[in-house]
Scaffold this active site. Structure first.
Site, PDB file in Angstrom:
ATOM      1  N   HIS A 159       0.828  -1.210   0.000  1.00  0.00           N
ATOM      2  CA  HIS A 159       0.000   0.000   0.000  1.00  0.00           C
ATOM      3  C   HIS A 159       0.858   1.254   0.000  1.00  0.00           C
ATOM      4  CE1 HIS A 159       0.584   0.703   4.386  1.00  0.00           C
ATOM      5  NE2 HIS A 159       0.455  -0.612   4.523  1.00  0.00           N
ATOM      6  N   CYS A 175       3.632  -4.738   6.753  1.00  0.00           N
ATOM      7  CA  CYS A 175       3.242  -4.621   5.344  1.00  0.00           C
ATOM      8  C   CYS A 175       4.292  -3.867   4.537  1.00  0.00           C
ATOM      9  CB  CYS A 175       1.877  -3.945   5.237  1.00  0.00           C
ATOM     10  SG  CYS A 175       0.542  -4.942   5.935  1.00  0.00           S
TER      11      CYS A 175
END
Length: 221
Positions: A159, A175
């Site tokens: 992301h 992440c």
């Protein structure tokens, strides 16, 4: 320290292949109207990304199919594989060692300016709200690419970020984070169902880590 920095830079270049070309900055021609509005005056300082972590087209030795994504967390690089032994290499922020995840998955969902619902584990460690609307203040940034195994969400994402100054470092909660401009570029290229290989630590030279490529490998289904 200077010698270590030089060694790290050289090893990163060897892992990624010979550098061919630095790509131009992402054009806002690929931005939506919402992108242009939210990125026109973002609530964070514009960061100067080191040259080695800017987008490059590189020669690439691994045998993943074009359209795949390979993440080398050790080197802080994400590769989008192209034909003819080439790849687009992006600099990324990776998870701290204790929070990192590796394996083989598929792109199971894609979202523009995603919302964020922190997991119970994250809320134990950080003082964060239960839910954050999508937008420039959201840590998920401009795009979310969600990784699935056997049709189940791994909770591991690629992301954007509202902290671009940390590109090339290991600070996130597990992440993979990219600049908002780079994640928009990747989002526009990668297809649903694409294979994503997140290399295990110290596996940057291995085409497929034998500890990961088991009968559960989604490429074997």
């Amino acid at each position: 320290m200077a010698v270590r920095g030089i060694v790290f830079l050289l090893s990163g270049l060897l892992l990624g292949g010979c550098m061919q070309a630095t790509l131009d900055p992402v054009s806002d021609a690929s931005f939506t109207a919402r992108d242009k509005k939210l990125l026109a005056n973002p609530p964070y300082e514009k960061a100067t990304i080191p040259l080695t972590y800017q987008r490059h087209v590189v020669q690439y030795h691994r045998k993943e199919a074009p359209g795949s994504i390979v993440i080398d967390s050790d080197a802080r690089y994400l590769y989008y594989v192209m034909p003819d032994n080439r790849a687009i290499r992006y600099g990324v922020i990776v998870g701290e060692e204790a929070l990192s995840w590796y394996g083989i998955a598929k792109v199971g969902r894609k979202e523009e300016w995603p919302t964020w619902t922190p997991t119970a584990d994250i809320k134990k460690r950080l003082d964060v709200p239960n839910f954050v609307e999508g937008g420039a203040h959201n840590p998920m940034g401009a795009r979310g690419i969600y990784l699935y195994q056997a049709n189940k969400d791994t909770l591991f994402r690629i992301h954007g970020t509202n902290q671009p100054e940390y590109i090339g470092q290991a600070i996130s909660s597990g992440c993979i984070r990219m600049t908002n401009e780079d994640v928009i570029d990747l989002y526009n290229r990668v297809k649903m169902g694409a294979i994503v290989v997140v290399l295990a630590p110290n596996a940057g030279d291995s085409p497929i880590n034998p500890q990961v490529a088991t009968a559960g490998d989604p490429r074997l289904n």
